[in-house]
Design a protein around this motif. Structure first.
Motif, PDB file in Angstrom:
ATOM      1  N   ALA A  66     164.698   2.828 -21.183  1.00 14.82           N
ATOM      2  CA  ALA A  66     165.874   3.708 -21.207  1.00 14.82           C
ATOM      3  C   ALA A  66     165.988   4.487 -19.900  1.00 14.82           C
ATOM      4  O   ALA A  66     167.085   4.591 -19.335  1.00 14.82           O
ATOM      5  N   ASP A  67     164.874   5.013 -19.419  1.00 19.93           N
ATOM      6  CA  ASP A  67     164.880   5.766 -18.157  1.00 19.93           C
ATOM      7  C   ASP A  67     165.321   4.886 -16.997  1.00 19.93           C
ATOM      8  O   ASP A  67     166.119   5.305 -16.156  1.00 19.93           O
ATOM      9  N   GLN A 101     168.983   4.269 -17.177  1.00 21.79           N
ATOM     10  CA  GLN A 101     169.743   5.446 -16.756  1.00 21.79           C
ATOM     11  C   GLN A 101     169.824   5.528 -15.240  1.00 21.79           C
ATOM     12  O   GLN A 101     170.836   5.957 -14.690  1.00 21.79           O
ATOM     13  N   ARG A 146     161.102   4.138 -24.062  1.00 17.95           N
ATOM     14  CA  ARG A 146     161.610   5.268 -23.274  1.00 17.95           C
ATOM     15  C   ARG A 146     161.674   4.914 -21.791  1.00 17.95           C
ATOM     16  O   ARG A 146     162.626   5.282 -21.097  1.00 17.95           O
ATOM     17  N   ASP A 152     174.113   5.099 -19.690  1.00 19.65           N
ATOM     18  CA  ASP A 152     173.664   6.195 -20.545  1.00 19.65           C
ATOM     19  C   ASP A 152     173.075   5.601 -21.823  1.00 19.65           C
ATOM     20  O   ASP A 152     173.771   5.429 -22.825  1.00 19.65           O
ATOM     21  N   VAL A 153     171.797   5.250 -21.767  1.00 20.01           N
ATOM     22  CA  VAL A 153     171.098   4.615 -22.881  1.00 20.01           C
ATOM     23  C   VAL A 153     169.828   5.412 -23.156  1.00 20.01           C
ATOM     24  O   VAL A 153     169.105   5.755 -22.226  1.00 20.01           O
ATOM     25  N   ASP A 154     169.574   5.701 -24.429  1.00 20.33           N
ATOM     26  CA  ASP A 154     168.360   6.432 -24.765  1.00 20.33           C
ATOM     27  C   ASP A 154     167.352   5.529 -25.482  1.00 20.33           C
ATOM     28  O   ASP A 154     167.637   4.367 -25.760  1.00 20.33           O
ATOM     29  N   LYS A 155     166.181   6.086 -25.770  1.00 19.84           N
ATOM     30  CA  LYS A 155     165.110   5.320 -26.420  1.00 19.84           C
ATOM     31  C   LYS A 155     165.564   4.755 -27.755  1.00 19.84           C
ATOM     32  O   LYS A 155     165.231   3.630 -28.101  1.00 19.84           O
ATOM     33  N   ASN A 156     166.350   5.534 -28.508  1.00 23.77           N
ATOM     34  CA  ASN A 156     166.819   5.060 -29.810  1.00 23.77           C
ATOM     35  C   ASN A 156     167.724   3.841 -29.676  1.00 23.77           C
ATOM     36  O   ASN A 156     167.690   2.941 -30.511  1.00 23.77           O
TER      37      ASN A 156
END
Length: 71
Positions: free
Chosen positions: A24-25, A28, A21, A33-37
């Motif tokens: 990902a943060d 960002q 996470r 635009d990338v998330d933990k998944n």
């Protein structure tokens, strides 16, 4: 397998002692635009990684592009 950098991303992340996470943060904050998944899929080789993402990952992981792409 969809990328060769996933294992290296995981190794550098673990050396920095930060979570998926947190990566990902940080990505960002660079405008991606990338998330933990997505980070999880990158690390296990299930997601393609673009050249722009390689550049951003090298910045947030404090490593070179070459280090991310080593096999």
């Amino acid at each position: 397998m969809n990328n060769i950098c996933g294992k290296n991303v995981a190794n550098f992340r673990k050396k920095l002692k930060i979570s998926q996470r947190e990566i990902a943060d940080r990505l960002q904050l660079t405008g991606l635009d990338v998330d933990k998944n997505a980070i999880q899929r990158i690390e296990c080789g299930k997601r393609f990684v673009t050249d722009i993402e390689i550049i951003a990952l090298s910045k947030v992981l404090n490593c070179s592009y070459a280090e991310l792409l080593e096999q």
